[in-house]
Design an enzyme around this catalytic site. Structure first.
Site, PDB file in Angstrom:
ATOM      1  N   GLY A   1      -2.877   3.861   7.913  1.00  0.00           N
ATOM      2  CA  GLY A   1      -1.947   2.731   7.950  1.00  0.00           C
ATOM      3  C   GLY A   1      -1.395   2.600   9.356  1.00  0.00           C
ATOM      4  N   GLY A   2      -0.601   1.566   9.590  1.00  0.00           N
ATOM      5  CA  GLY A   2       0.079   1.412  10.872  1.00  0.00           C
ATOM      6  C   GLY A   2      -0.779   0.932  12.019  1.00  0.00           C
TER       7      GLY A   2
ATOM      8  CG  MET B   1     -11.566  -3.106   4.851  1.00  0.00           C
ATOM      9  SD  MET B   1     -10.055  -2.666   4.000  1.00  0.00           S
ATOM     10  CE  MET B   1      -9.268  -1.609   5.221  1.00  0.00           C
TER      11      MET B   1
ATOM     12  CB  SER C   1      -0.886   0.037   1.248  1.00  0.00           C
ATOM     13  OG  SER C   1      -1.354   1.360   1.464  1.00  0.00           O
TER      14      SER C   1
ATOM     15  CG  MET D   1      -8.203   6.866   2.298  1.00  0.00           C
ATOM     16  SD  MET D   1      -7.220   6.911   3.808  1.00  0.00           S
ATOM     17  CE  MET D   1      -6.616   5.216   3.847  1.00  0.00           C
TER      18      MET D   1
ATOM     19  CG  HIS E   1      -3.790  -1.644  -1.691  1.00  0.00           C
ATOM     20  ND1 HIS E   1      -4.881  -2.423  -2.040  1.00  0.00           N
ATOM     21  CD2 HIS E   1      -4.208  -0.861  -0.650  1.00  0.00           C
ATOM     22  CE1 HIS E   1      -5.907  -2.126  -1.241  1.00  0.00           C
ATOM     23  NE2 HIS E   1      -5.528  -1.197  -0.401  1.00  0.00           N
TER      24      HIS E   1
ATOM     25  N   GLY F   1      -8.863   3.946   6.919  1.00  0.00           N
ATOM     26  CA  GLY F   1      -8.588   5.371   7.137  1.00  0.00           C
ATOM     27  C   GLY F   1      -7.166   5.671   7.530  1.00  0.00           C
TER      28      GLY F   1
ATOM     29  CG  HIS G   1      -9.139   0.042  -0.611  1.00  0.00           C
ATOM     30  ND1 HIS G   1      -8.556  -0.134   0.618  1.00  0.00           N
ATOM     31  CD2 HIS G   1     -10.469  -0.024  -0.408  1.00  0.00           C
ATOM     32  CE1 HIS G   1      -9.502  -0.301   1.541  1.00  0.00           C
ATOM     33  NE2 HIS G   1     -10.667  -0.239   0.938  1.00  0.00           N
TER      34      HIS G   1
ATOM     35  CG  ASP H   1      -6.336  -3.149   2.815  1.00  0.00           C
ATOM     36  OD1 ASP H   1      -6.969  -2.344   2.120  1.00  0.00           O
ATOM     37  OD2 ASP H   1      -5.252  -2.867   3.364  1.00  0.00           O
ATOM     38  N   GLY H   2      -4.740  -4.614   5.844  1.00  0.00           N
ATOM     39  CA  GLY H   2      -4.585  -3.857   7.087  1.00  0.00           C
ATOM     40  C   GLY H   2      -3.863  -4.629   8.164  1.00  0.00           C
ATOM     41  N   GLY H   3      -2.716  -4.079   8.592  1.00  0.00           N
ATOM     42  CA  GLY H   3      -1.995  -4.676   9.721  1.00  0.00           C
ATOM     43  C   GLY H   3      -1.301  -5.985   9.415  1.00  0.00           C
TER      44      GLY H   3
ATOM     45  CG  MET I   1     -11.128   3.039   1.862  1.00  0.00           C
ATOM     46  SD  MET I   1      -9.586   2.982   2.806  1.00  0.00           S
ATOM     47  CE  MET I   1      -8.423   3.144   1.448  1.00  0.00           C
TER      48      MET I   1
ATOM     49  CG  ASP J   1      -4.966   2.216   0.822  1.00  0.00           C
ATOM     50  OD1 ASP J   1      -3.926   1.837   1.400  1.00  0.00           O
ATOM     51  OD2 ASP J   1      -5.945   1.477   0.621  1.00  0.00           O
TER      52      ASP J   1
HETATM   53  C1  DX5 Z   1      -6.329   1.377   5.444  1.00  0.00           C
HETATM   54  C2  DX5 Z   1      -5.872   0.943   4.067  1.00  0.00           C
HETATM   55  C3  DX5 Z   1      -4.818  -0.122   4.115  1.00  0.00           C
HETATM   56  C4  DX5 Z   1      -3.596   0.293   4.922  1.00  0.00           C
HETATM   57  C5  DX5 Z   1      -2.581  -0.819   4.968  1.00  0.00           C
HETATM   58  O1  DX5 Z   1      -7.504   2.156   5.323  1.00  0.00           O
HETATM   59  O2  DX5 Z   1      -6.949   0.435   3.315  1.00  0.00           O
HETATM   60  O3  DX5 Z   1      -4.444  -0.477   2.789  1.00  0.00           O
HETATM   61  O4  DX5 Z   1      -3.018   1.415   4.348  1.00  0.00           O
HETATM   62  O5  DX5 Z   1      -1.475  -0.295   5.657  1.00  0.00           O
HETATM   63  P1  DX5 Z   1      -0.857  -1.086   6.907  1.00  0.00           P
HETATM   64  O6  DX5 Z   1      -0.180  -2.293   6.319  1.00  0.00           O
HETATM   65  O7  DX5 Z   1       0.099  -0.115   7.506  1.00  0.00           O
HETATM   66  O8  DX5 Z   1      -1.997  -1.452   7.800  1.00  0.00           O
HETATM   67 ZN    ZN Z   2      -6.421  -0.426   1.329  1.00  0.00          ZN
END
Ligand code: DX5
Ligand code: ZN
Length: 232
Positions: free
Chosen positions: A147-148, A140, A11, A40, A36, A145, A69, A176-178, A71, A38
């Protein structure tokens, strides 16, 4: 036993936004499978990132699939703009817009792979009527919203449930995420075959960005190999 390799989709939310084109070139040189993107809008999620013009610029720098993606609240008009900007896969949230079935059909009409994403608070049953209109389902594993964030292990059961719903259909299951080296195996074991990772891919340990990205991507790919998951 076939050695299914998972798709690693870094991402760029975790990239240096002042050098996105260079960062994407580094990702491709580091053998990422997809990138990826993102998107937003500051409404569907509190954060505002980038629009179709940035996607179109990135398209000129890389040839790997752009996994967009969305959002965003106004999905209907956004899918055409991102298709024109060079997206290959366009995922929309089942929680956004009133006519998600029609939006998924539209994405395919535009010649792109259609995806639907569901938030941690959304039950998998919301996907039932969309299974014949999507090529990818994104579960998800954080609240969207940022990363991290920490991986929500509560979503492992949903990943298994979605894997069962997919059955023999040709639908990719993205998580997707973490995602980290520590949880990649159990995510793959639960049925995820596309792993999105920002923080863990962009973690820097040397002065060579491509070497770091490559090691992190390869590490996730290897960690997700069958047989690496902890016993349940
Ligand atoms: C969150 C995004 C994810 C996120 C993944 O809303 O959709 O793609 O950025 O980043 P990490 O790997 O840091 O969770
Ligand atoms: Zn994403």
């Amino acid at each position: 036993m076939t050695c299914q390799t998972v798709t690693i989709a870094p991402s760029i939310l975790s990239a240096d936004f002042s050098r996105l084109g260079e960062e994407c070139k580094h990702l491709e040189a580091a053998a990422c499978d997809w990138i990826h993107v993102d998107v937003m809008d500051g409404h569907f999620v509190p954060t505002l990132t980038f629009g179709p013009a940035v996607c179109a610029s990135l398209r000129k720098h890389v040839s790997c699939p752009l996994d967009v993606h969305l959002m965003v609240d106004c999905v209907d008009q956004m899918v055409d703009d991102f298709a024109a900007a060079g997206a290959d896969i366009i995922s929309v949230h089942v929680e956004a817009g009133r006519h998600i079935h029609r939006v998924c059909q539209r994405i395919r009409e535009l010649g792109k792979k259609s995806g639907v994403a569901i938030n941690p608070g959304t039950p998998a049953v919301m996907l039932e009527e969309l299974l014949d209109t999507v090529d990818l389902i994104c579960v998800m594993s954080v609240n969207p919203g940022a990363g991290g964030q920490r991986f929500l292990a509560s979503q492992l059961a949903k990943i298994r449930q979605v894997r069962d719903m997919i059955g023999h259909r040709d639908i990719l299951l993205e998580v997707d995420g973490g995602i980290t080296l520590e949880n990649a195996a159990e995510v793959a074991d639960a049925g995820g075959n596309v792993l999105v990772a920002g923080t863990s891919v962009f973690a820097r340990t040397s002065s060579d960005p491509v070497a770091d990205l490559s090691a992190n991507i390869m590490g996730l790919r290897q960690a997700a190999q069958p047989g690496n998951a902890p016993d349940r």
